[in-house]
Design a protein around this motif. Sequence first.
Motif, PDB file in Angstrom:
ATOM      1  N   PHE A 220       0.821  -1.206   0.000  1.00  0.00           N
ATOM      2  CA  PHE A 220       0.000   0.000   0.000  1.00  0.00           C
ATOM      3  C   PHE A 220       0.859   1.261   0.000  1.00  0.00           C
ATOM      4  CE2 PHE A 220      -2.677   3.236   2.176  1.00  0.00           C
ATOM      5  CZ  PHE A 220      -3.615   3.365   1.160  1.00  0.00           C
ATOM      6  N   PHE A 221       0.380   2.254  -0.724  1.00  0.00           N
ATOM      7  CA  PHE A 221       1.107   3.504  -0.937  1.00  0.00           C
ATOM      8  C   PHE A 221       1.504   4.160   0.392  1.00  0.00           C
ATOM      9  CE2 PHE A 221       1.097   8.142  -1.908  1.00  0.00           C
ATOM     10  CZ  PHE A 221       2.132   8.143  -2.831  1.00  0.00           C
ATOM     11  N   ASP A 222       2.787   4.462   0.527  1.00  0.00           N
ATOM     12  CA  ASP A 222       3.362   5.147   1.691  1.00  0.00           C
ATOM     13  C   ASP A 222       3.444   4.285   2.950  1.00  0.00           C
ATOM     14  OD1 ASP A 222       4.054   7.521   0.521  1.00  0.00           O
ATOM     15  OD2 ASP A 222       2.293   8.631   1.193  1.00  0.00           O
ATOM     16  N   PHE A 223       2.844   3.083   2.936  1.00  0.00           N
ATOM     17  CA  PHE A 223       2.824   2.281   4.156  1.00  0.00           C
ATOM     18  C   PHE A 223       3.329   0.856   3.929  1.00  0.00           C
ATOM     19  CE2 PHE A 223       0.051   5.738   5.290  1.00  0.00           C
ATOM     20  CZ  PHE A 223       0.341   5.948   6.634  1.00  0.00           C
ATOM     21  N   THR A 224       4.039   0.627   2.815  1.00  0.00           N
ATOM     22  CA  THR A 224       4.590  -0.706   2.584  1.00  0.00           C
ATOM     23  C   THR A 224       5.525  -1.105   3.718  1.00  0.00           C
ATOM     24  OG1 THR A 224       4.426  -0.508   0.175  1.00  0.00           O
ATOM     25  CG2 THR A 224       5.991  -2.109   1.031  1.00  0.00           C
ATOM     26  N   GLY A 225       6.452  -0.220   4.082  1.00  0.00           N
ATOM     27  CA  GLY A 225       7.412  -0.527   5.146  1.00  0.00           C
ATOM     28  C   GLY A 225       6.747  -0.834   6.477  1.00  0.00           C
ATOM     29  N   PRO A 226       5.890   0.066   6.991  1.00  0.00           N
ATOM     30  CA  PRO A 226       5.223  -0.222   8.264  1.00  0.00           C
ATOM     31  C   PRO A 226       4.376  -1.487   8.232  1.00  0.00           C
ATOM     32  CG  PRO A 226       5.054   2.113   7.745  1.00  0.00           C
ATOM     33  CD  PRO A 226       5.635   1.449   6.535  1.00  0.00           C
TER      34      PRO A 226
END
Length: 279
Positions: A220-226
């Motif tokens: 998901f956009f902007d939240f791949t890492g978290p």
Amino acid sequence: MKLGLLGGGYTVLASGSGLRRVFADDELPASPQLQPFQVSLPVPPEPKEVVGGFTSTDCSDFTGSGTRFFQIVEEERSVQIHPALPATPIWGYRDANTSSAWNFVLGPTFKVRMNEGGVVVRMTNNLPAHPAGFPDPLRGFGVNRMTTHLHGGHHPSRSDGFPDNINSFFDDNKTSRFHRFVSEPGQSYDYCYPLLDPGFSTHEADATERPSTLWYHDHFFDFTGPNVYRGLAGFFLVFDDLDTGNEATGLMLPSNKFTSQGVTNDVGPFDIPLVLQDK
């Protein structure tokens, strides 16, 4: 006395015993001292194939008699990472067709073969509901909007895990067409993985570019890492006539138990995928 040196996320301080590094999180409690090697290495098993399959309109162009079907859920669960610690709440993938508890951080380990009909994976978002587009209010990071990317795979664009929904235009009048790639809690999405040689869509198949050890994860956009840090990841292992999964054939690479076309390879497992995560 501060020396005014700052880099790599820490400051260098002078003290009576010499220089020491002060990290930004020095005020946080130290990690507990734990005895290592107390439990066996957790190796997530394969997902169970859906007997008889299911209807997938979105994947109808890529399914046939040899296609295998799987159902995976994305959920919040607690996992015992070390016996001396309380269970850790995570977000993770789980096989929807297993009746036992999924005591793994990682999702199921897919074991598939090239050019045998491919697979269809139905991902269902069972994460707890909180305001869409905002981090999880309980732990401050991660968003419960899911889109799955098979990292390194070759498959139709609709199954590539677009990071967000999009509008596209298909005619001179610029008529907008909405494409939903993201699943909110309670929604499902079918991913088509034909497992054909790269270039299959342009009739220029190239067997030298076949995938092997892949992994799938939220995208998901902007939240791949978290979201991946929360636990949304798993292995997707691809075999062929060279890397057969049986060390007595092909390139004789380490064996890995799996079933292909009704035949089970019981040698191993000696080919064990590993992922290192800080939890």
